[in-house]
Design a protein around this motif. Structure first.
Motif, PDB file in Angstrom:
ATOM      1  N   ASN A  89       0.827  -1.157  -0.064  1.00 25.97           N
ATOM      2  CA  ASN A  89      -0.033  -0.103   0.145  1.00 25.97           C
ATOM      3  C   ASN A  89       0.753   1.389  -0.033  1.00 25.97           C
ATOM      4  O   ASN A  89       2.091   1.137   0.378  1.00 25.97           O
ATOM      5  CB  ASN A  89      -0.994   0.038   1.325  1.00 25.97           C
ATOM      6  CG  ASN A  89      -0.131  -0.025   2.499  1.00 25.97           C
ATOM      7  OD1 ASN A  89       0.188   1.123   2.825  1.00 25.97           O
ATOM      8  ND2 ASN A  89       0.133  -1.062   3.159  1.00 25.97           N
ATOM      9  N   ILE A  90       0.276   2.423  -0.505  1.00 29.51           N
ATOM     10  CA  ILE A  90       0.916   3.495  -0.417  1.00 29.51           C
ATOM     11  C   ILE A  90       0.115   4.434   0.552  1.00 29.51           C
ATOM     12  O   ILE A  90      -1.132   4.805   0.197  1.00 29.51           O
ATOM     13  CB  ILE A  90       1.047   4.319  -1.673  1.00 29.51           C
ATOM     14  CG1 ILE A  90       2.156   3.595  -2.611  1.00 29.51           C
ATOM     15  CG2 ILE A  90       1.562   5.755  -1.571  1.00 29.51           C
ATOM     16  CD1 ILE A  90       2.417   3.922  -3.984  1.00 29.51           C
ATOM     17  N   ASP A  91       0.586   5.100   1.760  1.00 29.10           N
ATOM     18  CA  ASP A  91       0.069   6.050   2.532  1.00 29.10           C
ATOM     19  C   ASP A  91       0.134   7.528   1.965  1.00 29.10           C
ATOM     20  O   ASP A  91      -0.984   8.116   2.040  1.00 29.10           O
ATOM     21  CB  ASP A  91       0.550   5.851   3.884  1.00 29.10           C
ATOM     22  CG  ASP A  91       0.349   4.522   4.520  1.00 29.10           C
ATOM     23  OD1 ASP A  91      -0.820   3.757   4.202  1.00 29.10           O
ATOM     24  OD2 ASP A  91       0.859   4.168   5.708  1.00 29.10           O
ATOM     25  N   SER A  92       1.254   7.791   1.647  1.00 28.37           N
ATOM     26  CA  SER A  92       1.360   8.895   0.937  1.00 28.37           C
ATOM     27  C   SER A  92       2.531   9.107  -0.049  1.00 28.37           C
ATOM     28  O   SER A  92       3.566   8.154   0.257  1.00 28.37           O
ATOM     29  CB  SER A  92       1.325  10.146   1.803  1.00 28.37           C
ATOM     30  OG  SER A  92       3.117  10.271   2.546  1.00 28.37           O
ATOM     31  N   LEU A  93       2.536   9.922  -0.803  1.00 28.67           N
ATOM     32  CA  LEU A  93       3.502   9.918  -1.894  1.00 28.67           C
ATOM     33  C   LEU A  93       3.872  11.403  -2.485  1.00 28.67           C
ATOM     34  O   LEU A  93       2.656  12.180  -2.779  1.00 28.67           O
ATOM     35  CB  LEU A  93       3.167   9.061  -3.059  1.00 28.67           C
ATOM     36  CG  LEU A  93       4.223   8.985  -4.242  1.00 28.67           C
ATOM     37  CD1 LEU A  93       3.956   7.559  -5.103  1.00 28.67           C
ATOM     38  CD2 LEU A  93       4.186  10.089  -5.178  1.00 28.67           C
ATOM     39  N   ALA A  94       5.081  11.604  -2.545  1.00 28.60           N
ATOM     40  CA  ALA A  94       5.493  13.263  -2.540  1.00 28.60           C
ATOM     41  C   ALA A  94       6.632  12.997  -3.484  1.00 28.60           C
ATOM     42  O   ALA A  94       7.497  12.380  -3.263  1.00 28.60           O
ATOM     43  CB  ALA A  94       5.817  14.107  -1.463  1.00 28.60           C
ATOM     44  N   GLY A 152       1.570  15.143   1.507  1.00 31.25           N
ATOM     45  CA  GLY A 152       2.267  13.678   1.761  1.00 31.25           C
ATOM     46  C   GLY A 152       3.782  14.225   2.330  1.00 31.25           C
ATOM     47  O   GLY A 152       4.266  15.170   2.334  1.00 31.25           O
ATOM     48  N   LEU A 153       4.358  13.329   3.122  1.00 26.46           N
ATOM     49  CA  LEU A 153       5.502  13.506   3.576  1.00 26.46           C
ATOM     50  C   LEU A 153       6.839  13.435   2.644  1.00 26.46           C
ATOM     51  O   LEU A 153       6.860  12.822   1.836  1.00 26.46           O
ATOM     52  CB  LEU A 153       5.945  12.487   4.559  1.00 26.46           C
ATOM     53  CG  LEU A 153       7.082  12.604   5.614  1.00 26.46           C
ATOM     54  CD1 LEU A 153       6.719  13.468   6.978  1.00 26.46           C
ATOM     55  CD2 LEU A 153       7.722  11.009   6.261  1.00 26.46           C
ATOM     56  N   ILE A 154       7.659  14.852   2.998  1.00 25.46           N
ATOM     57  CA  ILE A 154       8.809  14.746   2.340  1.00 25.46           C
ATOM     58  C   ILE A 154       9.720  14.597   3.587  1.00 25.46           C
ATOM     59  O   ILE A 154       9.756  15.104   4.382  1.00 25.46           O
ATOM     60  CB  ILE A 154       9.103  15.976   1.570  1.00 25.46           C
ATOM     61  CG1 ILE A 154       8.994  17.089   2.478  1.00 25.46           C
ATOM     62  CG2 ILE A 154       8.252  16.111   0.199  1.00 25.46           C
ATOM     63  CD1 ILE A 154       9.166  18.597   1.860  1.00 25.46           C
ATOM     64  N   VAL A 189       9.092  16.512   7.001  1.00 25.99           N
ATOM     65  CA  VAL A 189       7.854  17.363   7.223  1.00 25.99           C
ATOM     66  C   VAL A 189       6.826  17.481   6.100  1.00 25.99           C
ATOM     67  O   VAL A 189       6.939  16.768   5.117  1.00 25.99           O
ATOM     68  CB  VAL A 189       8.432  18.662   6.994  1.00 25.99           C
ATOM     69  CG1 VAL A 189       8.831  18.911   5.640  1.00 25.99           C
ATOM     70  CG2 VAL A 189       7.686  20.081   7.377  1.00 25.99           C
ATOM     71  N   GLU A 190       5.521  17.743   6.633  1.00 23.17           N
ATOM     72  CA  GLU A 190       4.468  17.756   5.669  1.00 23.17           C
ATOM     73  C   GLU A 190       3.625  19.040   5.536  1.00 23.17           C
ATOM     74  O   GLU A 190       3.722  19.538   6.537  1.00 23.17           O
ATOM     75  CB  GLU A 190       3.576  16.501   6.106  1.00 23.17           C
ATOM     76  CG  GLU A 190       2.437  15.909   5.003  1.00 23.17           C
ATOM     77  CD  GLU A 190       1.592  15.047   5.321  1.00 23.17           C
ATOM     78  OE1 GLU A 190       0.440  14.704   4.694  1.00 23.17           O
ATOM     79  OE2 GLU A 190       1.770  14.289   6.560  1.00 23.17           O
ATOM     80  N   HIS A 191       3.053  19.277   4.582  1.00 31.56           N
ATOM     81  CA  HIS A 191       2.235  20.590   4.460  1.00 31.56           C
ATOM     82  C   HIS A 191       0.894  20.325   4.033  1.00 31.56           C
ATOM     83  O   HIS A 191       0.340  19.369   3.602  1.00 31.56           O
ATOM     84  CB  HIS A 191       2.636  21.402   3.135  1.00 31.56           C
ATOM     85  CG  HIS A 191       4.305  21.768   3.034  1.00 31.56           C
ATOM     86  ND1 HIS A 191       4.756  22.755   3.973  1.00 31.56           N
ATOM     87  CD2 HIS A 191       5.042  21.403   2.360  1.00 31.56           C
ATOM     88  CE1 HIS A 191       5.989  22.883   3.750  1.00 31.56           C
ATOM     89  NE2 HIS A 191       6.307  21.908   2.805  1.00 31.56           N
TER      90      HIS A 191
END
Lengths: 551, 173
Positions: free
Chosen positions: B31-36, B152-154, B86-88
């Motif tokens: 799975n992908i929770d977030s992608l940046a 998404g997190l960077i 960090v996330e925005h």
């Protein structure tokens, strides 16, 4: 030197040593085919009846030749007809270059006539793929594609070339730099723990897969086996890796493997697995599989180590190199006790010979009628398992079978490619009425190419493997596996311009095969076998040696 | 053990590469929770940061499978102890009457800034750890969220090292 994209393609194919390609023309590859016409003296193009036949032929050719097979198809349906064959090559790690035409770049993305996103469609089943949008990148792309397909763990690479790129011009220098990353970084070869595990083991077992054939590590495996008194079991892809006649070769293990092979594997306290991926068909229940036993897994692909079975020791690298190093550091250990036990397992396999018209005897007769270096292709199902169980392969790269994908219809194309790769010598296809029905149209290709192909059709009127499962697990509800087709296969073969025979006994078969040897063109031999012939032994899915069905 | 983990992936900066990476996750049933994703200091490369939930088996397979993609130049599994992330978020909140003051206070407390507003809404930007953003959302929920958008997190490894010079990090190492 300025060349068109189509010319660059042909020049680069020649530069890569390609002299035979398989394919089918169409609207978006007209320019490529025009160049092939002009270069017929340099590249032989084999026209098939269907693109799927072409891609399987390129696959079979690659397996025999140990170099990439090349297939060309047009855009749209031509490209989508390659999909099964590309997936087949991907799962069996066969080096393959698939070239497709596409609509001009200005028409891309507009659902133009015969346009599909073949790069998107094939993405999960290729090692890599490209769409070339600028002719300036074509040469580099082609050079990279051959390196990617044929290094590390081999596999298919697709290159989609829009028509506008085929007609545009660019310099062809044969001097461009390519950028392909090496898989070396992942290689780990800490042999000490492996050497210790080997020293401690009392019942070592070597499990070989297709990776041993790819690496050309047959000699090293046999040396290891002799040094350790270790029997060898094979995965389906590893079948021809070790000569049948080598006395510690126990043949295939797993679901339809030989008893001795699965029994020795289950009894072993150390499994040295080389170039295998521990498919569910080979292992059954993985926790039972590795119970009380140490696993050393050698593979060129780091992601395979720990993917299906977690080995205590993983050695990532070229199998031949790893084994060579290992062999130099382990002493010879004769282990008669273990060898005696293995002999007992083998004795349990013995069967009384008879002269009935059974798959075993048919395959045995075919085996003894053809030379040792004969290429043997199969389709998928019961006949495939029988071939693997009974045909005595003595040389690597002589069995063409669809291992990972289990592609019914693979055999005709593969046999054509394999026959051409093996100098057009007599070639055998062992198939069945079900599988043969899928791509029998390639009989036309075998005829037009005048290939000495002997098609042994084990005809039981049913989809035998599925029927076998229905017998065992679905209370004999034979849903859609009884064919009732009434196809006259010998007549069908003759309609294609091939020869067609029917054999009802071993004597019939012997006569037909005897008459056929050294004759041009393909022939089909329809062998009617019993509807309820089963593939045995059988370890049910998720089971272990304890669950083996022998009779 | 199942948990969240973050991988940084350096890829060739051309079309279709993101599709290959996300397609690999889909095909392998990860799975992908977030992608940046965005370009790096070198325009030839993009950097993708992917947060997933999975066990140690999946962590190891993700890295090893990604490494096999031709367009992937580097994959590093980020160690949460030794990385910064960090996330925005942009969040549009209902802000009518007295609620306005509460919302302004909340944005202030989280060090956010107001990006857009009128008499009945405020759009704020919040930056910080994913946890901080989660907590802002929870605090804002009773006030009425009109919509929100997270980046998404960077993330990066701590210290002076560039990702390209980091040795491959296996979960067990």
């Amino acid at each position: 030197m300025k060349l068109t994209g189509a010319q660059i393609l042909v020049e680069e194919l020649v530069n890569q040593g390609v002299d035979t390609i398989f394919g089918y023309p169409g609207g978006q590859v007209l320019n490529i085919y025009d160049e092939l016409y002009k270069n017929a003296h340099r590249i032989r193009h084999v026209l098939t009846a269907h693109e799927q036949g072409a891609v399987h032929a390129a696959d079979g050719y690659a397996r025999v030749m140990d170099r990439p097979g090349v297939v060309i198809a047009t855009s749209g349906p031509g490209a989508t007809n390659l999909v099964t064959g590309i997936a087949n090559a991907y799962l069996d790690s066969v080096p393959l270059i698939a070239i497709t035409g596409n609509v001009s770049t200005s028409l891309l993305g507009r659902d133009s006539f015969q346009e599909v996103d073949i790069v998107g469609i094939t993405q999960p089943i290729v090692k890599h793929n490209y769409i070339v949008r600028d002719v300036k990148n074509l040469e580099q792309t082609l050079k990279e594609a051959f390196v990617i397909a044929n290094t590390g763990r081999k596999g298919p690479v697709l290159i989609d070339i829009p028509k506008s790129v085929q007609v545009s011009e660019a310099d062809y220098s044969n001097n461009v730099k390519i950028c392909v990353k090496s898989s070396e970084a992942r290689r780990t070869c800490d042999l000490t723990t492996a050497i210790n595990a080997i020293a401690e083991s009392k019942k070592p077992f070597i499990y070989c897969g297709g990776g041993v054939i790819s690496a050309g590590a047959q000699e090293q495996i046999i040396e290891l086996s002799k040094k350790l008194s270790a029997p060898i079991g094979l995965s389906m892809m590893g079948i021809s890796a070790i000569p049948y006649s080598y006395d510690l070769n126990l043949g295939m293990c797993g679901m339809h493997g030989r008893y001795a092979s699965s029994a020795a594997q289950a009894e072993a306290d150390l499994i040295i697995a080389a170039g295998v991926r521990f498919s569910d068909r080979a292992t059954g229940n993985t926790s039972e599989y590795t119970k009380g036993c140490t696993v050393i897994h050698i593979d060129i692909d780091a992601s395979e180590i720990g993917k299906n079975v977690s080995p205590q020791i993983g050695l990532c690298g070229d199998i031949k190199e790893v084994l060579t190093q290992l062999l130099s550091r382990i002493p010879e250990r004769k282990n008669q006790e273990w060898l005696d036990m293995v002999t007992k397992f083998k004795e349990k396999e013995a069967v009384e010979p008879n002269d009935e018209f059974t798959p075993r005897n048919i395959i045995g007769l075919i085996n003894s009628s053809f030379a040792k270096d004969t290429v043997v292709a199969t389709d998928v199902g019961q006949h495939q398992m029988w071939t693997i169980q009974y045909y005595k392969f003595e040389q690597p790269r002589r069995l063409l079978t669809s291992g990972g994908l289990g592609t019914m219809g693979f055999g005709m194309g593969a046999a054509i490619g394999g026959c051409i790769a093996n100098g057009r010598k007599p070639t055998v296809l062992i198939t069945s009425d079900g599988s043969f029905g899928m791509n029998l149209t390639e009989l036309a290709t075998a005829v037009s190419q005048e290939l000495p192909l002997v098609i042994v059709l084990l005809n039981n009127g049913v989809l035998g493997m599925v029927r076998q499962w229905q017998t065992l697990f679905y209370d004999k509800r034979y849903s859609q596996t009884t064919l009732q087709r009434k196809t006259d296969f010998p007549l069908l073969a003759r309609a294609f311009g091939a020869e067609g025979y029917a054999a009802e006994s071993l004597a019939d078969l012997e006569d037909i095969v005897g008459n056929r040897l050294n004759r041009k063109g393909p022939c089909l031999i329809d062998c009617k076998i019993n509807i309820d012939e089963k593939v045995l032994p059988f370890i049910p899915p998720g089971g272990s040696i304890k669950d083996i069905v022998l009779h | 053990m199942i948990g969240k983990f973050t991988v940084s992936v350096i890829v060739s900066n051309h079309f279709g590469v993101l599709n290959r990476v996300s397609g690999l996750y889909a095909k392998r049933n990860y799975n992908i929770d977030s992608l940046a994703v965005g370009e790096t200091e070198n325009p030839a490369y993009s950097r993708i940061t992917i947060v997933s939930t999975g066990d140690d088996y999946m962590k190891e397979q993700v890295v090893r499978q990604l490494e096999k993609l031709h367009d992937v130049k580097k994959v590093v599994l980020l160690d949460p102890e030794n990385s910064v992330g960090v996330e925005h978020m942009l969040i549009k909140l209902k802000a009518e009457g007295e609620a306005k003051a509460d919302i302004s206070q909340l944005i202030n407390d989280y060090g956010g800034s107001v990006m857009d507003f009128s008499s009945d809404f405020i759009t704020a930007e919040i930056t910080g750890s994913s946890k901080k953003i989660d907590s802002f959302i929870e605090a804002a929920r009773p006030l009425g969220i009109l919509e929100l958008c997270r980046s998404g997190l960077i993330a990066m490894i701590q210290g002076t090292k560039n990702i390209m010079s980091v040795a491959n990090l296996d979960p067990e190492e």
